[in-house]
Scaffold this motif. Structure first.
Motif, PDB file in Angstrom:
ATOM      1  N   ALA A 114       1.283  -1.367   0.083  1.00  0.00           N
ATOM      2  CA  ALA A 114       0.309   0.073  -0.109  1.00  0.00           C
ATOM      3  C   ALA A 114       1.019   1.655   0.217  1.00  0.00           C
ATOM      4  O   ALA A 114       0.993   2.318  -0.666  1.00  0.00           O
ATOM      5  N   GLY A 115       1.860   0.947   1.078  1.00  0.00           N
ATOM      6  CA  GLY A 115       2.940   2.573   0.854  1.00  0.00           C
ATOM      7  C   GLY A 115       3.366   2.851  -0.725  1.00  0.00           C
ATOM      8  O   GLY A 115       3.697   4.058  -0.250  1.00  0.00           O
ATOM      9  N   TYR A 116       3.876   2.603  -1.796  1.00  0.00           N
ATOM     10  CA  TYR A 116       3.932   2.253  -2.813  1.00  0.00           C
ATOM     11  C   TYR A 116       3.089   3.832  -3.506  1.00  0.00           C
ATOM     12  O   TYR A 116       3.243   4.271  -4.360  1.00  0.00           O
ATOM     13  N   ARG A 120       0.422   4.763 -12.350  1.00  0.00           N
ATOM     14  CA  ARG A 120      -0.639   4.559 -12.160  1.00  0.00           C
ATOM     15  C   ARG A 120      -0.003   4.360 -10.272  1.00  0.00           C
ATOM     16  O   ARG A 120      -0.677   3.747  -9.557  1.00  0.00           O
ATOM     17  N   PHE A 121       1.043   4.905  -9.810  1.00  0.00           N
ATOM     18  CA  PHE A 121       1.137   4.877  -8.700  1.00  0.00           C
ATOM     19  C   PHE A 121       0.598   6.524  -7.474  1.00  0.00           C
ATOM     20  O   PHE A 121       0.683   5.861  -6.436  1.00  0.00           O
ATOM     21  N   GLY A 161       7.085   8.123  -3.896  1.00  0.00           N
ATOM     22  CA  GLY A 161       7.372   9.624  -4.928  1.00  0.00           C
ATOM     23  C   GLY A 161       7.562   8.915  -6.875  1.00  0.00           C
ATOM     24  O   GLY A 161       7.512   9.608  -7.849  1.00  0.00           O
ATOM     25  N   TRP A 162       6.849   7.608  -7.099  1.00  0.00           N
ATOM     26  CA  TRP A 162       7.424   7.000  -8.528  1.00  0.00           C
ATOM     27  C   TRP A 162       6.778   7.945  -9.275  1.00  0.00           C
ATOM     28  O   TRP A 162       6.917   8.432 -10.466  1.00  0.00           O
ATOM     29  N   GLU A 163       5.385   8.391  -8.845  1.00  0.00           N
ATOM     30  CA  GLU A 163       4.096   8.516  -9.971  1.00  0.00           C
ATOM     31  C   GLU A 163       4.829  10.102  -9.492  1.00  0.00           C
ATOM     32  O   GLU A 163       4.098  10.547 -10.890  1.00  0.00           O
ATOM     33  N   THR A 164       5.288  10.996  -9.259  1.00  0.00           N
ATOM     34  CA  THR A 164       6.109  12.460  -9.648  1.00  0.00           C
ATOM     35  C   THR A 164       6.777  12.423 -11.242  1.00  0.00           C
ATOM     36  O   THR A 164       7.111  13.351 -11.622  1.00  0.00           O
TER      37      THR A 164
END
Ligand code: FEO
Ligand code: CA
Ligand code: CA
Ligand code: CA
Length: 747
Positions: free
Chosen positions: A272-274, A320-321, A308-311
């Motif tokens: 969940a934390g990702y 998707r993150f 922070g991969w969605e950034t």
């Protein structure tokens, strides 16, 4: 695994409870006092001084059936090694007469064309390198011709999880702030997932085969099928899969299991934390029931993602993150609002076949999975799979297959088809531990009125029950445990051992969000860790050191609805109060804290116990112990007396196993500084043991990357493995342990 807190110190994200169910009522245990007669419940317990001496013929047959239980018959009831002392040195310690050799470490190549790992943050191409944070692991034998051969000890595949990353060591100058550069995000994503690597015996030890055609990585981007009852559920629809039948990848893989038909099971734990949710996402979702589900699984609106991969970009594969509701579609097929429902499963991978589909087995429920341990096999009987949900106050589960076991499936040519048969159709249960030493498995079924009519969440169907297994378990009053980690099944008695690693929320007098004491989780106390060379001082409270509970199924075995239980061992430091803390009378050669990995050797019967601890690290780095347990009911009742703040006394009774002796519990291994010991596999002949040393020296800041003297660990570079030497960056690694006389490990 963990994240740096503001103190620059590790806080385990799986420590964060999100169970507000109120199960069980604190009042229900106030008067719990057990007599030994009640605990044993009339079960005749033979003297088990010789662990394998009292076996019935059917038990032996059951233990020997099935490919996954092959191995030499356990022969001795004594551990045959000299205990190693606790250690805070930055090295790996094993007993005299044993050798531990690094076999496979972060970044090691999995293809002929992949360059050796430089270990300086410049390496790329993790899609064909060992991932980080090696965790659960299984061995799959190969014949000389490279075909599946479960009994082969000279050549095989190691399949292992890469749970998480020590982020800063993956980059030259540590990790950049948000927005994350694509090159950094790509590397971090690819360092997660699963490795499959061929190994062969070379002389007295083993080596990986760098150019093996069977080597492969599964990453968070690998296509995966949603399988079982939740396949095609409206709750699974995403911009990646409008039909709700597929997702990409697996993440935060912790424990493992091995099916009787020769495939890997890998558990998704702190997934969940990702993912991030926007600060107003509850409203965007119309405060519908998805908000209840997200909160229960630890993703409140405004939660930041771990890395922070969605950034990186509002584009694939990064967007998707962000699991906020952003699109206009009614069903979520235009965004990733449902993305989280595709994570939290036991995932089945055929290690022998790259072309076989990978399946998330939704019938086994969605939670923070650790290992998946099969009950003993019986021809014509259902299979059972035991599983823990590792978060504070979460539950222990059992899956029972609808199909009965056909021993011919042990050599099924299509292994994933066997998985479809046994793991897509069955019943999921959750454990309720009664204070009298009995317990029940409660089925999580939409037909149960307690679930169908649960006021806290309106379940749509059985898929919803499985996707939100935690909420269904809340509804039926399951027992909230002290962070269930690995399960292991005793290869002879069939009893189920579950590590309960610790719980900083357990209290004598619980406040909001805390848990009171009960017989199955009977300890709460304060402890201090002294400042040491590696770590600052720290105060802890709750169940600081954890315990191991065990379960004996009633008549009906795998499909049983009731059981008996006791506490096999309590973690403690040896000099702790024997009346309240060191209840198992651990000596200095046996004491441990925060049990996590637990695997029974099929070759020797030894129960290997591994720790993931931060409470006792002033005295020792994390460790592995060998144990020869008896069975449920071999001890007596213990009553722990607590004095409340108003001076009234609470007595909590718990059935407790027979204390260990020097012959039945010993420390076998101590790891380097700031690591966790996790994952265990063996060759079928029991002469090679594979163990993972996860995240040595993980407490590192970006500011200290350029200062090797600030690293807490330099292992295994300081032991001569790979690049870097005495100043090298630390690496998670798999070691192979052999006995210098070539004998079986531990006996
Ligand atoms: Fe990955 Fe709960 O340990
Ligand atoms: Ca202490
Ligand atoms: Ca674990
Ligand atoms: Ca852990």
């Amino acid at each position: 695994m963990g994240e740096l807190s503001s103190q620059g110190h590790l806080a385990d994200p799986d420590d964060i409870g999100s169970n507000d169910s109120g199960n069980p009522g604190f009042d229900s245990i106030l008067q719990a006092r057990l007599s030994r007669r009640q605990v044993l419940g009339g079960v005749a317990v033979s003297a088990m001084g010789a662990m394998f001496g009292a076996l019935s013929a059917p038990a032996m047959a059951a233990s020997a059936s099935g490919a996954q239980q092959r191995g030499a018959a356990p022969a001795r009831a004594r551990l045959g090694f000299n205990a190693v002392a606790k250690s805070v040195a930055d090295s790996l310690v094993v007993p005299t007469g044993y050798t531990a050799t690094v076999l496979y470490a972060l970044g090691d190549p999995l293809a002929a064309a992949t360059a050796p790992y430089r270990n300086d943050g410049t390496d790329t191409g993790f899609e064909m390198r060992a991932g980080d944070h090696a965790d659960g692991m299984e061995y799959f034998g190969l014949s000389a011709a490279g075909a599946p051969a479960p009994g082969s000890s000279g050549r095989g595949l190691l399949a292992m999880n890469h749970e998480a990353i020590t982020q800063h060591f993956l980059h030259v100058n540590g990790a950049s702030a948000n927005p994350r550069p694509a090159a950094e995000a790509d590397k971090e994503i690819a360092a997660h997932g699963v490795s499959i690597v061929e190994i062969r015996r070379v002389g007295a030890s083993f080596a990986t085969v760098q150019d093996s055609a069977m080597n492969r990585r599964i990453t968070p981007l690998t296509p995966i099928e949603i399988s079982g009852p939740a396949r095609g559920s409206a709750m699974m629809k995403t911009a990646y899969s409008a039909t709700g039948t597929a997702t990409r990848g697996t993440i935060n893989n912790c424990g493992t299991g091995r099916t009787p038909w020769g495939t890997l099971l890998t558990g998704e734990e702190n997934w969940a934390g990702y993912f991030t949710r926007g600060p107003a996402d509850d409203l965007a979702r119309g405060n519908d029931k998805s908000v209840t589900s997200l909160n229960r699984y630890g993703r409140r609106q405004g939660a930041a993602s771990r890395h922070g991969w969605e950034t990186t970009a509002n584009a694939e594969p990064y967007r998707r993150f962000n699991i906020s509701q952003l699109g206009a579609s009614p069903d979520g097929a235009d965004d990733y609002r449902n993305e989280l429902n595709g994570f939290g499963y036991i995932v089945e991978i055929d290690p022998y076949d790259k072309s076989a589909s990978i399946s998330k087995r939704t019938a086994l429920g969605r939670f923070a999975h650790e290992s998946a341990a099969f009950g003993l096999l019986g021809a014509g009987k259902p299979l059972a799979v035991y599983m823990g949900d590792d978060s504070r106050g979460e539950y222990i589960y059992k899956y029972v297959s609808a199909a009965n076991w056909d021993p011919r499936d042990a050599s099924a040519a299509n292994r994933i088809a066997a998985g479809n048969k046994y793991l897509d159709h069955g019943k999921l249960h959750v454990a309720k531990f009664n204070d009298d030493g009995s317990g029940r498995w409660i089925e999580l079924d939409i037909a149960n009125p307690a679930i169908a009519n649960w006021a806290g969440y309106r379940f749509a169907d059985q898929a919803d029950v499985l996707i939100n297994a935690r909420i269904a378990a809340d509804a039926v009053g399951a027992t909230r445990m002290d962070r269930p980690e690995w399960c292991g099944v005793h290869p002879v008695t069939g009893e189920i051992y579950v590590t309960l690693t610790n719980n900083s929320n357990r209290r004598l007098e619980p406040g909001a969000g805390q848990l009171g004491l009960d017989a199955a989780n009977p300890r709460a106390y304060a402890d201090t860790r002294a400042a040491s060379q590696s770590f600052p001082a720290k105060s802890s409270s709750g169940n600081v050191n954890g315990h191991i509970i065990r379960i004996a199924e009633a008549v009906g075995k795998n499909a049983a609805r009731s059981f008996k239980w006791d506490v096999y061992l309590f973690g403690a430091q040896s000099d702790a109060d024997p009346a309240r803390i060191n209840l198992s009378s651990l000596t200095a050669e046996q004491d441990f804290s925060s049990p996590d990995g637990l695997v029974f050797s099929r070759a020797t019967g030894i129960c290997w116990i591994q720790t993931d601890d931060s409470a006792y690290t002033d005295s020792s780095n994390c460790m592995m112990l060998g144990a020869i347990p008896g069975r449920v009911g071999d001890g007596g009742n213990r009553t722990i007396a607590y004095t409340r703040s108003d001076n009234s006394v609470l007595k909590v009774g718990a059935p407790v196993g027979k204390p260990a002796t020097p012959d039945t519990l010993k420390r076998f291994l101590v790891g380097p500084v700031d690591c966790e010991i996790t994952g265990l596999a063996e060759t079928p002949d029991g002469r090679a043991l594979f163990v993972n040393i996860q995240h040595p020296g993980e407490s590192i800041t970006a500011a200290n990357i350029a200062q090797p003297d600030k690293y807490l660990s330099h292992w295994p570079a300081n032991a001569g493995y790979g690049a870097g030497g005495a100043n090298g960056r630390p690496r998670s690694a798999t070691v192979v342990i052999t006995r210098d006389d070539g004998g079986r490990i531990g006996i």
